[in-house]
Design a protein around this motif. Structure first.
Motif, short mmCIF file in Angstrom:
data_model
loop_
_atom_site.label_atom_id
_atom_site.label_comp_id
_atom_site.label_asym_id
_atom_site.label_seq_id
_atom_site.Cartn_x
_atom_site.Cartn_y
_atom_site.Cartn_z
N LEU A 38 0.86 -1.19 0.00
CA LEU A 38 0.00 0.00 0.00
C LEU A 38 0.90 1.23 0.00
O LEU A 38 1.78 1.36 0.82
N ASN A 67 -10.36 -2.53 8.20
CA ASN A 67 -9.28 -1.72 7.64
C ASN A 67 -7.95 -1.94 8.34
O ASN A 67 -6.91 -2.02 7.70
N ARG A 71 -4.74 -3.35 6.47
CA ARG A 71 -3.52 -2.54 6.37
C ARG A 71 -2.32 -3.30 6.93
O ARG A 71 -1.23 -3.25 6.36
N LYS A 75 0.80 -4.89 4.44
CA LYS A 75 1.98 -4.03 4.59
C LYS A 75 3.07 -4.46 3.60
O LYS A 75 3.75 -3.65 3.01
#
Length: 90
Positions: A38, A67, A71, A75
């Protein structure tokens, strides 16, 4: 985390991301195990994240929900592989 099973998993996850996110300009070799998924070179958006989470659920039976969990799992390839390995172990 450096055995052949995990290496195979990481390669498979790279291929999954390339296919699910239509990133045909990349090959698995272009994606480093610690590269940021991301905000990195892949330029993934929220729809890509959803696609990856759904594909991981379908292929590996591992749910990545919320979320924060997404996330953390997305990573890097190492983090995603570890999420799957930990889920399977538990």
């Amino acid at each position: 985390m450096h055995d052949s099973v995990t290496d195979d998993l990481k390669t498979a996850l790279k291929q999954l991301i390339i296919e699910e996110c239509d990133k045909d300009e990349f090959t698995p070799a272009d994606i480093g195990d610690d590269d940021a998924l991301l905000g990195g070179d892949l330029d993934l958006d929220s729809l890509d994240v959803l696609q990856i989470c759904m594909a991981v659920k379908n292929q590996y039976g591992v749910r990545i929900e919320g979320n924060t969990a997404a996330r953390r799992a997305l990573k890097s390839i190492n983090a995603l592989a570890q999420t799957i390995v930990d889920s399977k172990a538990g």
